[in-house]
Design a protein around this motif. Sequence first.
Motif, mmCIF file in Angstrom:
data_model
loop_
_atom_site.group_PDB
_atom_site.id
_atom_site.type_symbol
_atom_site.label_atom_id
_atom_site.label_comp_id
_atom_site.label_asym_id
_atom_site.label_seq_id
_atom_site.Cartn_x
_atom_site.Cartn_y
_atom_site.Cartn_z
ATOM 1 N N ALA A 211 0.800 -1.210 -0.072
ATOM 2 C CA ALA A 211 0.015 -0.014 0.020
ATOM 3 C C ALA A 211 0.747 1.184 0.233
ATOM 4 O O ALA A 211 2.090 1.277 0.716
ATOM 5 N N THR A 213 0.981 5.709 0.068
ATOM 6 C CA THR A 213 0.121 6.738 0.363
ATOM 7 C C THR A 213 1.168 8.087 0.440
ATOM 8 O O THR A 213 2.381 7.614 0.390
ATOM 9 N N ASN A 243 -7.658 5.069 -5.887
ATOM 10 C CA ASN A 243 -7.157 5.334 -4.790
ATOM 11 C C ASN A 243 -8.364 5.272 -3.565
ATOM 12 O O ASN A 243 -8.233 5.781 -2.533
ATOM 13 N N ILE A 248 -10.549 0.581 -5.189
ATOM 14 C CA ILE A 248 -9.827 -0.536 -4.637
ATOM 15 C C ILE A 248 -10.667 -1.827 -4.989
ATOM 16 O O ILE A 248 -10.142 -2.795 -5.152
ATOM 17 N N MET A 267 -3.498 4.391 -1.871
ATOM 18 C CA MET A 267 -4.284 4.882 -0.819
ATOM 19 C C MET A 267 -4.299 6.439 -0.727
ATOM 20 O O MET A 267 -3.361 6.971 -0.245
ATOM 21 N N ILE A 275 -7.821 6.647 4.942
ATOM 22 C CA ILE A 275 -6.805 5.713 5.000
ATOM 23 C C ILE A 275 -7.150 4.349 5.908
ATOM 24 O O ILE A 275 -7.173 3.319 5.401
ATOM 25 N N LEU A 278 -9.506 2.381 4.008
ATOM 26 C CA LEU A 278 -9.046 1.706 3.117
ATOM 27 C C LEU A 278 -8.416 0.387 3.503
ATOM 28 O O LEU A 278 -8.128 -0.851 3.001
ATOM 29 N N CYS A 279 -7.577 0.691 4.720
ATOM 30 C CA CYS A 279 -6.618 -0.451 5.240
ATOM 31 C C CYS A 279 -7.596 -1.657 5.962
ATOM 32 O O CYS A 279 -7.058 -2.717 6.067
ATOM 33 N N LEU A 313 -1.051 4.541 7.687
ATOM 34 C CA LEU A 313 -0.450 3.346 6.889
ATOM 35 C C LEU A 313 0.421 2.682 7.684
ATOM 36 O O LEU A 313 0.819 1.332 7.511
#
Length: 559
Positions: A211, A213, A243, A248, A267, A275, A278-279, A313
């Motif tokens: 990943a 960012t 992103n 994703i 991301m 974020i 997304l994680c 992240l």
Amino acid sequence: MDLYSLTMNGIVILLIAIFIRHSLYRLRFFSHMFQQLGYKTGEYRKWLGSHFYSHAVTPEHIFYNIIILLMIYLFADRVTLTAGALVMFVFALFWFVGISRYQEEKEKKPLVYTARMKRLGITALVLMGISWFILIDFAYRGLQLRDFAAPFISTDPYFLGFGMIIVDMFVPLILMAAAWLMKPVENIIQNGFKKQARNKLSSLPNLKVIAITGSYGKTSTKFVINSFLKERMNVCVTPGSFNTPMGICKVINNELDATHQVLILEMGARYRGNILELCRIARPDISVITNVGLAHLETFGSQDVIAYEKGTLARELKPGGVLVLNGDDERVRAMAEYRDDVKIVFTGQEGSVRAADISVSPEGTHFTMSWLDSDGVVEAQERVQTPLLGFHNIQNVLLGAAIAREFGIRLKTVALAASRLEPVEHRLELKQRNGLTIIDDAFNSNPVGAKNAVDILASFGSGRKILITPGMIELGELEDEENRKFGEHIARAGLDLVILVGREQTKAIAEGIASVNGETNESVRIVKSLFEANDILQEYAQTGDVVLYENDLPDTYNE
């Protein structure tokens, strides 16, 4: 019913049709803006506020209502209802048949009828249809003025006109109401896609998720990593600037399969918590953080908040994973303190992957890359030549090399892959067009990258240098200051022609240029749109000239 009555009632129907047509064009226009603003009701509301009198409630709406009031209070007892209907029809014909305000001749990014847009559009149409039915029915049934002449029409033209103009005025709010109504539905659909993506990843235990960012350089770094790893591995990578959660999920659900060994994800974040979201879809085995800049400062509020968000992240990295950090960025380097259970890799001047003897030219970038071991001893060293333009791309290559090293790929292989790197579309992409050299940096909007791009333009040895830019956005309170500095940098570069797109948007840039070159500067032109800028370019440019397109704002910023 005689011919006269048929004609007058036909005119009333035409009046209704004019307004319905106008409202439908307005719905398409506002849907287009809503889509370009990422379906965010907050940003859409802010955009409406800044375009309230130019697009939301226009002078035509106000004047038409004034005509209705004048007819009711001053002329209702002096003219027949048929005459009133004609007046309503004539002014509607004059003011609302034209739709040029809502139909751009050219759109940079056309409206895309995605499944979500179709759901939103249908909901808005239903709300508008209900409103039209109620108001038209009320005008025909519930509110009929007595005509002192013969009753040639069967409705009240004044209330009918008022009802149609009200719906037309409220189209942008009806769209917002439709978005609110559809929000629970969209959440259910999106949660389903997220669950599907998580299940897909859990079914591939040997897959390594990388990943990336950062405030800028994410996409370029992603494609550098992909170029290095695909020399030895089967890689799945998100395309372009995919992103967001749905971007994703789309790649994971539709393109990732059991043969892939690595998944590379970019991301992005505009708000705190993006974020983390997304994680929770794809927790990384390897995290890469490029930098902490001023991008999206308007929505984050401060650079400290940006750093915290990017640091997510590092905090969400799987235990035992690898955290690759740009060691030349002080805020990024500090993120190493977040974890003591992962491997930390720095790139940059004091990192274990570094560059020296740098040479940057319009032909590309040359430097010596060194890999150091844990004791600081050079383990491998190669001269790298890449066609990528600009100093900032060196850091992107170093980050990519650090990832390749973790996968056991040799430096010689990395150097060979670097020589074949191609610029990411619209990011310092060099093109030839009609005898002109075009530097396409349309997707760049940060202070460092913008100044770097101007330096690259100025470095070309032949041809006149031309810059086309709308400046930088979403920099919060620093926006004017950074654009003014950008203007000063442009002035010192000694360009032959600068075309600024948007008078208000580029005011600070013009001030910066004037502070260096003086108020009278014939090399600066200010236009309303990119299309107008291209018209000037076509008249001015000649074979051999070099043109830089620096940033390109969406249609929501058109004047």
